[in-house]
Motif scaffolding. Structure first.
Motif, short mmCIF file in Angstrom:
data_model
loop_
_atom_site.label_atom_id
_atom_site.label_comp_id
_atom_site.label_asym_id
_atom_site.label_seq_id
_atom_site.Cartn_x
_atom_site.Cartn_y
_atom_site.Cartn_z
N VAL A 171 0.85 -1.33 0.21
CA VAL A 171 0.03 -0.17 0.04
C VAL A 171 1.30 1.27 0.07
O VAL A 171 1.95 1.45 0.69
N ALA A 172 0.02 2.14 -1.29
CA ALA A 172 1.56 3.80 -0.69
C ALA A 172 0.02 4.21 -0.30
O ALA A 172 -1.17 4.14 -0.41
N THR A 173 0.01 5.54 0.96
CA THR A 173 -0.93 6.81 1.59
C THR A 173 -0.76 7.93 0.71
O THR A 173 0.76 8.45 0.12
N PHE A 174 -1.27 8.74 0.98
CA PHE A 174 -1.48 9.79 0.21
C PHE A 174 -2.05 11.42 1.57
O PHE A 174 -3.54 10.69 1.28
N TYR A 175 -1.09 11.72 1.56
CA TYR A 175 -1.96 13.10 2.61
C TYR A 175 -1.47 14.81 2.08
O TYR A 175 -1.09 14.56 0.71
N ARG A 176 -2.91 15.23 1.82
CA ARG A 176 -2.38 16.79 1.54
C ARG A 176 -3.51 17.57 2.48
O ARG A 176 -4.39 17.10 2.69
N VAL A 177 -3.12 18.78 1.92
CA VAL A 177 -3.31 20.05 2.97
C VAL A 177 -2.89 20.77 1.82
O VAL A 177 -2.56 21.12 1.41
N THR A 194 3.10 13.26 0.38
CA THR A 194 2.88 13.89 1.50
C THR A 194 2.84 15.83 0.45
O THR A 194 3.70 15.70 -0.39
N GLU A 195 1.44 16.32 -0.05
CA GLU A 195 1.47 17.55 -0.68
C GLU A 195 1.41 18.72 0.88
O GLU A 195 0.44 18.16 1.51
N ARG A 254 2.11 18.72 -10.06
CA ARG A 254 1.93 18.45 -8.56
C ARG A 254 3.33 16.91 -8.93
O ARG A 254 2.34 16.02 -9.03
N ASP A 255 4.33 17.34 -8.11
CA ASP A 255 5.48 16.59 -7.83
C ASP A 255 4.73 15.74 -7.73
O ASP A 255 5.28 13.80 -7.57
N GLU A 256 4.08 15.06 -6.03
CA GLU A 256 4.73 13.70 -5.69
C GLU A 256 3.32 13.19 -6.31
O GLU A 256 3.24 12.15 -6.29
N ILE A 257 2.38 13.66 -7.38
CA ILE A 257 0.75 12.79 -8.01
C ILE A 257 1.46 12.43 -8.99
O ILE A 257 1.98 11.36 -9.57
N GLN A 258 3.02 13.07 -9.64
CA GLN A 258 4.02 12.64 -10.27
C GLN A 258 4.72 11.18 -9.98
O GLN A 258 4.64 10.91 -10.96
N ARG A 259 5.10 11.33 -8.96
CA ARG A 259 5.79 10.26 -7.90
C ARG A 259 4.78 9.20 -7.88
O ARG A 259 5.18 7.94 -8.02
N ALA A 260 3.65 9.35 -8.31
CA ALA A 260 3.16 8.04 -7.37
C ALA A 260 2.24 7.18 -8.59
O ALA A 260 2.36 6.42 -9.14
N LYS A 261 2.68 8.34 -9.35
CA LYS A 261 1.97 7.33 -10.93
C LYS A 261 3.06 6.78 -11.62
O LYS A 261 2.90 5.77 -11.83
N TYR A 262 4.56 7.35 -11.08
CA TYR A 262 6.15 6.58 -11.46
C TYR A 262 6.12 5.49 -10.65
O TYR A 262 6.61 4.36 -11.42
N ASP A 263 5.92 5.94 -9.14
CA ASP A 263 5.51 4.61 -8.88
C ASP A 263 4.78 2.93 -9.33
O ASP A 263 4.97 2.81 -9.26
N ALA A 264 3.72 3.65 -9.77
CA ALA A 264 2.12 3.00 -9.75
C ALA A 264 2.82 2.63 -11.34
O ALA A 264 2.28 0.92 -11.05
#
Length: 217
Positions: free
Chosen positions: A7-13, A47-48, A61-71
């Motif tokens: 699992v990868a978790t994603f947090y944003r504020v 984390t964003e 959004r860099d973290e989204i792009q990292r999540a896509k790359y890792d996926a």
């Protein structure tokens, strides 16, 4: 024995106030407890901080792009959020992004809303409606904040920073939600003499800003 899902978790504020508060730790704790309950294993956290899901495009959004790359590279099997609006609030963009993860074989889950399905047209419609509602709520929040700032200005309350020239800050007697007394603007009589002279130069003499500045030096 069933394979344990990674699992990868994603947090944003989206705001500084949320960042300085307890929002991300709350999201992290809820997600980690959910992972433990499901018997999964946590392999990655994204984390964003201070990123608007309504104003900022996915491409920026860099973290989204990292999540896509890792996926795409098989790092995880499940992408988990506290709520789906942590992914974003743009109606079309966010719903398509969720579906993109699904096409890569990634299960998309929310602690509060369960797994997001993409099997039928009904699933797509429900997904669209969720982000339409999220987008609508974001706009209403913006309207409420703008109106609050207008009312504060009308009441003479100052919203922060250094007082403009010609004014000083005095206590208002109004206490905010954090228990802090708000300030309001009051005329600084010493500086007000100069301000009034500047207005007189413009109105009566036709001076421009450069001429006024040279006079005041």
């Amino acid at each position: 024995m069933a394979e344990i899902k990674k699992v990868a978790t994603f947090y944003r504020v989206s705001t500084k106030a949320q960042l300085e508060g307890n929002d991300i730790p709350m999201q992290r704790r809820a997600c980690q407890e959910f992972v433990d309950k499901q018997g999964w294993t946590l392999v990655k956290e994204y984390t964003e901080k201070g990123v608007s899901g309504y104003k900022t495009s996915v491409e920026d959004r860099d973290e989204i792009q990292r999540a896509k790359y890792d996926a795409e590279n098989g790092l995880y099997d499940v992408l988990l959020y506290f709520m789906f609006d942590r992914l974003g609030r743009k109606i079309y963009e966010t719903s398509l992004l969720l579906k993109w993860f699904s096409t890569k074989g990634i299960e998309v889950w929310s602690v509060k809303e369960g797994e997001q399905q993409f099997q039928t047209e009904g699933d797509d419609a429900a997904n669209f409606l969720r982000f339409w509602q999220s987008n609508h709520e974001s706009k209403k929040t913006s309207i409420r904040i703008d109106e609050k700032h207008v009312q504060m200005a009308q009441d003479g309350l100052y919203r922060g920073g250094t007082a403009p020239f010609g004014y000083c800050l005095v206590k208002s007697g109004v206490i905010n939600k954090k228990g802090k007394e708000l300030m309001k603007l009051a005329i600084n009589e010493d500086q007000a003499v100069i301000v009034r002279q500047m207005f007189a130069f413009v109105k009566e003499e036709g001076y421009g800003s450069n001429r006024i500045a040279k006079y005041l030096l």
